[in-house]
Design an enzyme around this catalytic site. Structure first.
Site, PDB file in Angstrom:
ATOM      1  N   HIS A   1      26.847  37.910  48.779  1.00  0.00           N
ATOM      2  CA  HIS A   1      26.708  37.771  50.228  1.00  0.00           C
ATOM      3  C   HIS A   1      27.705  36.788  50.839  1.00  0.00           C
ATOM      4  CE1 HIS A   1      23.190  40.200  49.660  1.00  0.00           C
ATOM      5  NE2 HIS A   1      22.835  40.110  50.912  1.00  0.00           N
TER       6      HIS A   1
ATOM      7  N   ARG B   1       6.352  29.612  71.337  1.00  0.00           N
ATOM      8  CA  ARG B   1       6.267  28.865  70.063  1.00  0.00           C
ATOM      9  C   ARG B   1       5.682  29.678  68.912  1.00  0.00           C
ATOM     10  NH1 ARG B   1       4.897  23.903  72.990  1.00  0.00           N
ATOM     11  NH2 ARG B   1       6.867  22.837  73.304  1.00  0.00           N
TER      12      ARG B   1
ATOM     13  N   HIS C   1      29.575  38.380  53.729  1.00  0.00           N
ATOM     14  CA  HIS C   1      29.475  37.918  55.120  1.00  0.00           C
ATOM     15  C   HIS C   1      30.863  37.667  55.708  1.00  0.00           C
ATOM     16  CE1 HIS C   1      25.049  36.386  54.688  1.00  0.00           C
ATOM     17  NE2 HIS C   1      25.124  37.668  54.924  1.00  0.00           N
TER      18      HIS C   1
ATOM     19  N   LYS D   1      12.837  35.879  56.563  1.00  0.00           N
ATOM     20  CA  LYS D   1      14.057  35.273  57.116  1.00  0.00           C
ATOM     21  C   LYS D   1      14.382  35.992  58.406  1.00  0.00           C
ATOM     22  CE  LYS D   1      16.816  33.462  53.316  1.00  0.00           C
ATOM     23  NZ  LYS D   1      18.065  33.624  52.564  1.00  0.00           N
TER      24      LYS D   1
ATOM     25  N   LYS E   1      11.542  41.305  45.170  1.00  0.00           N
ATOM     26  CA  LYS E   1      11.704  40.372  46.293  1.00  0.00           C
ATOM     27  C   LYS E   1      10.418  39.586  46.533  1.00  0.00           C
ATOM     28  CE  LYS E   1      13.746  39.160  50.485  1.00  0.00           C
ATOM     29  NZ  LYS E   1      14.667  39.446  51.546  1.00  0.00           N
TER      30      LYS E   1
ATOM     31  N   ASN F   1      21.311  36.159  47.150  1.00  0.00           N
ATOM     32  CA  ASN F   1      22.565  36.183  47.906  1.00  0.00           C
ATOM     33  C   ASN F   1      23.764  36.591  47.075  1.00  0.00           C
ATOM     34  OD1 ASN F   1      21.757  35.270  50.640  1.00  0.00           O
ATOM     35  ND2 ASN F   1      20.947  33.572  49.432  1.00  0.00           N
TER      36      ASN F   1
ATOM     37  N   GLU G   1      21.824  46.945  48.029  1.00  0.00           N
ATOM     38  CA  GLU G   1      20.841  45.853  47.906  1.00  0.00           C
ATOM     39  C   GLU G   1      19.832  46.164  46.791  1.00  0.00           C
ATOM     40  OE1 GLU G   1      21.125  42.975  49.472  1.00  0.00           O
ATOM     41  OE2 GLU G   1      22.020  43.280  51.447  1.00  0.00           O
TER      42      GLU G   1
ATOM     43  N   GLU H   1      13.907  28.970  50.137  1.00  0.00           N
ATOM     44  CA  GLU H   1      15.181  28.835  49.437  1.00  0.00           C
ATOM     45  C   GLU H   1      15.479  27.389  49.069  1.00  0.00           C
ATOM     46  OE1 GLU H   1      17.937  31.882  50.786  1.00  0.00           O
ATOM     47  OE2 GLU H   1      19.528  30.415  50.538  1.00  0.00           O
TER      48      GLU H   1
ATOM     49  N   HIS I   1      26.695  45.995  56.648  1.00  0.00           N
ATOM     50  CA  HIS I   1      26.296  44.831  55.849  1.00  0.00           C
ATOM     51  C   HIS I   1      26.211  45.191  54.351  1.00  0.00           C
ATOM     52  CE1 HIS I   1      24.173  41.187  54.682  1.00  0.00           C
ATOM     53  NE2 HIS I   1      23.245  41.953  54.115  1.00  0.00           N
TER      54      HIS I   1
ATOM     55  N   ARG J   1      15.336  31.844  45.293  1.00  0.00           N
ATOM     56  CA  ARG J   1      15.640  32.754  46.407  1.00  0.00           C
ATOM     57  C   ARG J   1      17.137  32.870  46.661  1.00  0.00           C
ATOM     58  NH1 ARG J   1      12.285  33.870  51.965  1.00  0.00           N
ATOM     59  NH2 ARG J   1      13.667  35.522  52.629  1.00  0.00           N
TER      60      ARG J   1
HETATM   61  N1  NAD Z   1      16.204  38.917  56.750  1.00  0.00           N
HETATM   62  C1  NAD Z   1      16.685  39.215  55.567  1.00  0.00           C
HETATM   63  O1  NAD Z   1      16.187  38.742  54.539  1.00  0.00           O
HETATM   64  C2  NAD Z   1      17.840  40.169  55.467  1.00  0.00           C
HETATM   65  C3  NAD Z   1      18.203  40.700  54.230  1.00  0.00           C
HETATM   66  C4  NAD Z   1      19.219  41.632  54.175  1.00  0.00           C
HETATM   67  C5  NAD Z   1      19.872  42.020  55.354  1.00  0.00           C
HETATM   68  N2  NAD Z   1      19.515  41.473  56.527  1.00  0.00           N
HETATM   69  C6  NAD Z   1      20.161  41.872  57.771  1.00  0.00           C
HETATM   70  O2  NAD Z   1      19.912  43.256  57.996  1.00  0.00           O
HETATM   71  C7  NAD Z   1      20.930  43.750  58.861  1.00  0.00           C
HETATM   72  C8  NAD Z   1      21.358  45.119  58.403  1.00  0.00           C
HETATM   73  O3  NAD Z   1      20.254  45.978  58.473  1.00  0.00           O
HETATM   74  P1  NAD Z   1      20.417  47.567  58.390  1.00  0.00           P
HETATM   75  O4  NAD Z   1      21.392  47.896  57.345  1.00  0.00           O
HETATM   76  O5  NAD Z   1      19.062  48.121  58.326  1.00  0.00           O
HETATM   77  O6  NAD Z   1      21.157  47.930  59.756  1.00  0.00           O
HETATM   78  P2  NAD Z   1      20.647  48.346  61.212  1.00  0.00           P
HETATM   79  O7  NAD Z   1      19.391  47.714  61.568  1.00  0.00           O
HETATM   80  O8  NAD Z   1      21.815  48.140  62.103  1.00  0.00           O
HETATM   81  O9  NAD Z   1      20.400  49.917  61.073  1.00  0.00           O
HETATM   82  C9  NAD Z   1      21.474  50.734  60.756  1.00  0.00           C
HETATM   83  C10 NAD Z   1      21.622  51.919  61.706  1.00  0.00           C
HETATM   84  O10 NAD Z   1      20.696  52.916  61.333  1.00  0.00           O
HETATM   85  C11 NAD Z   1      19.956  53.363  62.472  1.00  0.00           C
HETATM   86  N3  NAD Z   1      18.641  53.707  61.960  1.00  0.00           N
HETATM   87  C12 NAD Z   1      17.701  52.856  61.493  1.00  0.00           C
HETATM   88  N4  NAD Z   1      16.688  53.543  60.963  1.00  0.00           N
HETATM   89  C13 NAD Z   1      16.975  54.851  61.117  1.00  0.00           C
HETATM   90  C14 NAD Z   1      16.312  56.044  60.742  1.00  0.00           C
HETATM   91  N5  NAD Z   1      15.182  56.042  60.064  1.00  0.00           N
HETATM   92  N6  NAD Z   1      16.886  57.230  61.070  1.00  0.00           N
HETATM   93  C15 NAD Z   1      18.074  57.247  61.731  1.00  0.00           C
HETATM   94  N7  NAD Z   1      18.764  56.153  62.077  1.00  0.00           N
HETATM   95  C16 NAD Z   1      18.211  54.965  61.764  1.00  0.00           C
HETATM   96  C17 NAD Z   1      19.989  52.198  63.423  1.00  0.00           C
HETATM   97  O11 NAD Z   1      19.840  52.635  64.739  1.00  0.00           O
HETATM   98  C18 NAD Z   1      21.369  51.610  63.165  1.00  0.00           C
HETATM   99  O12 NAD Z   1      22.316  52.303  63.938  1.00  0.00           O
HETATM  100  C19 NAD Z   1      22.033  42.729  58.851  1.00  0.00           C
HETATM  101  O13 NAD Z   1      22.065  42.069  60.081  1.00  0.00           O
HETATM  102  C20 NAD Z   1      21.652  41.759  57.757  1.00  0.00           C
HETATM  103  O14 NAD Z   1      22.103  40.453  57.995  1.00  0.00           O
HETATM  104  C21 NAD Z   1      18.508  40.557  56.610  1.00  0.00           C
END
Ligand code: NAD
Length: 390
Positions: free
Chosen positions: A266, A138, A270, A160, A244, A263, A202, A254, A284, A259
């Site tokens: 997005h 929990r 998506h 999030k 942010k 998006n 972003e 949101e 993404h 907030r």
């Molecule tokens: N929670 C939120 O508010 C929010 C906001 C925006 C995006 N997201 C989510 O974030 C995700 C995308 O995140 P992302 O773009 O970071 O992708 P990711 O986490 O898949 O990382 C991208 C790639 O880079 C590699 N990597 C990460 N750090 C590294 C480093 N320092 N050196 C070498 N390789 C590295 C990882 O292994 C992976 O293969 C999506 O699922 C999206 O929905 C969430």
């Protein structure tokens, strides 16, 4: 919102200071720490003692190989018992099956309410780790240690958490704030260039939705951004996190209209990610980059922004090297009408859709976004047609 920092953005080039920003929300206030080398002594940025606690360090296999041992050793040196949790790199790991496996691994290691989860990785690890932390027994404390630019500027801040489903992205999740966000800018040196660029999309979003001056700053420094200049990166991270943090502090869950502006692009993005299949072909941030141009097209058709504004944004995209077309994303569709219908259908399944239709974030001008929930289906489909035929 306090965006006065934009004016100071050039001033502290020589300072070695670690920057700190506060996120002030009901779900738990915390600091974002930004600087070089922070992952060498992460304990300095965690607001409680780890001695005697069980700490789970979640990473994907790429990040773990680069930074896992360093972080684990520092945490162990604080007298904590540390277990590493691993997933494969990439979007596919934000899944029910990984969530179940990791929950069982934590339970097998006797996770308790005072255990801590560290999400060391990109947005995938951050979203999955936050979701695990919010649900296991929990809810336990968690710390974000983001390692991609996208995670630095967006996913690690704001609480999030999510996993993906067959019906769409991020459809199962929680709002659950971390206790600290530790951004070590040095990790960008190992990030693949495509992942870096996905994060820049972003960053640009903040300029488009809330901050014309920041947008202009990005225009001025487009070539340094394209070259991944470390100083400019740190400024981009700080300014994006400030935006942010301000937005999340006003509208944690949101509900009050601010907030949702994060998006921009997005809902389109998506749907494109879902069509591409989460297999790494379309990242993404890349999907969001094109999605933001789609939202800009909608804004232009409504007369909110001019064709000159659209050209200006596209010029910035070109100067930085961001994808602009579906072709740039490697998506090609022969049957236009089937694809338009499919993308629109997926957009209806997005979280931003209500029983009244889709809530679109569009621009009222560069540097200001608004929500429009009254757009006709054909109006949106025309934009999709335009991009598919481009
Ligand atoms: N929670 C939120 O508010 C929010 C906001 C925006 C995006 N997201 C989510 O974030 C995700 C995308 O995140 P992302 O773009 O970071 O992708 P990711 O986490 O898949 O990382 C991208 C790639 O880079 C590699 N990597 C990460 N750090 C590294 C480093 N320092 N050196 C070498 N390789 C590295 C990882 O292994 C992976 O293969 C999506 O699922 C999206 O929905 C969430």
């Amino acid at each position: 919102m306090d965006f006065d920092n934009v004016q100071d953005i050039h001033s502290d080039k020589d300072s070695e200071n670690i920057k700190r920003l506060a996120v002030d929300v009901k779900g738990g206030s915390y600091d974002i720490h930004i600087g070089a080398g922070l992952l060498h002594t992460p304990e300095d940025y965690i607001p409680y003692k780890l001695e005697g606690r069980t700490v789970f360090v979640l990473s994907d296999r790429n990040v773990s190989g680069l930074y896992g041992d360093m972080v684990t050793a520092s945490i162990e040196a604080q007298g904590a018992t540390v277990y590493q949790l691993l997933v494969d790199g990439g979007e596919k790991s934000k899944s029910f099956s990984d969530f179940e496996r990791l929950s069982n691994e934590m339970l097998a290691k006797k996770v308790t309410r005072d255990s801590v989860l560290i999400a060391l990785g990109g947005g995938v690890v951050g979203d999955l780790g936050g979701f695990l932390a919010s649900t296991i027994v929990r809810g336990i404390s968690y710390i974000q240690m983001p390692t991609t630019l996208l995670a630095h500027v967006d996913s690690s801040v704001g609480g999030k958490t999510a996993i993906n489903t067959q019906y769409g992205k991020n459809l199962v999740g929680t709002f659950y704030q971390p206790d600290s966000v530790i951004i070590d800018v040095d990790v960008l040196s190992t990030l693949p260039p495509r992942e870096y660029m996905a994060g820049v999309a972003e960053v640009l979003k903040y300029g488009l939705i809330v901050d014309l001056e920041f947008f202009e700053y990005l225009e001025t420094h487009a070539s340094d951004i394209a070259k991944q200049d470390p100083y400019i990166c740190e400024q981009m991270i700080y300014q994006s996190c400030a935006a942010k943090a301000a937005i999340v502090s006003m509208d944690e869950k949101e509900t009050s209209g601010q907030r949702i502006l994060l998006n921009l692009g997005h809902t389109f993005g998506h749907a494109l990610e879902l069509i591409a299949g989460y297999n790494g072909d379309v990242l993404h941030g890349e999907a969001v980059a094109v999605g933001m141009l789609m939202a800009l097209d909608v804004s232009c058709k409504l007369g909110n922004v001019s064709e000159g504004d659209v050209a200006r944004v596209r010029e910035l995209y070109a100067n930085i090297g961001l994808p602009q077309t579906l072709d740039d994303l490697g998506l090609a569709f022969s049957d236009v009408e089937t694809m338009v219908a499919r993308i629109y259908e997926l957009m209806l399944g997005d979280k931003k859709a209500t029983r009244h239709g889709i809530k679109f974030v569009i621009l009222s001008k560069i540097g200001q976004a608004v929500v429009n929930a009254d757009l006709e289906e054909e109006f949106i489909k025309d934009t999709l047609r335009y991009f598919i035929q481009q």
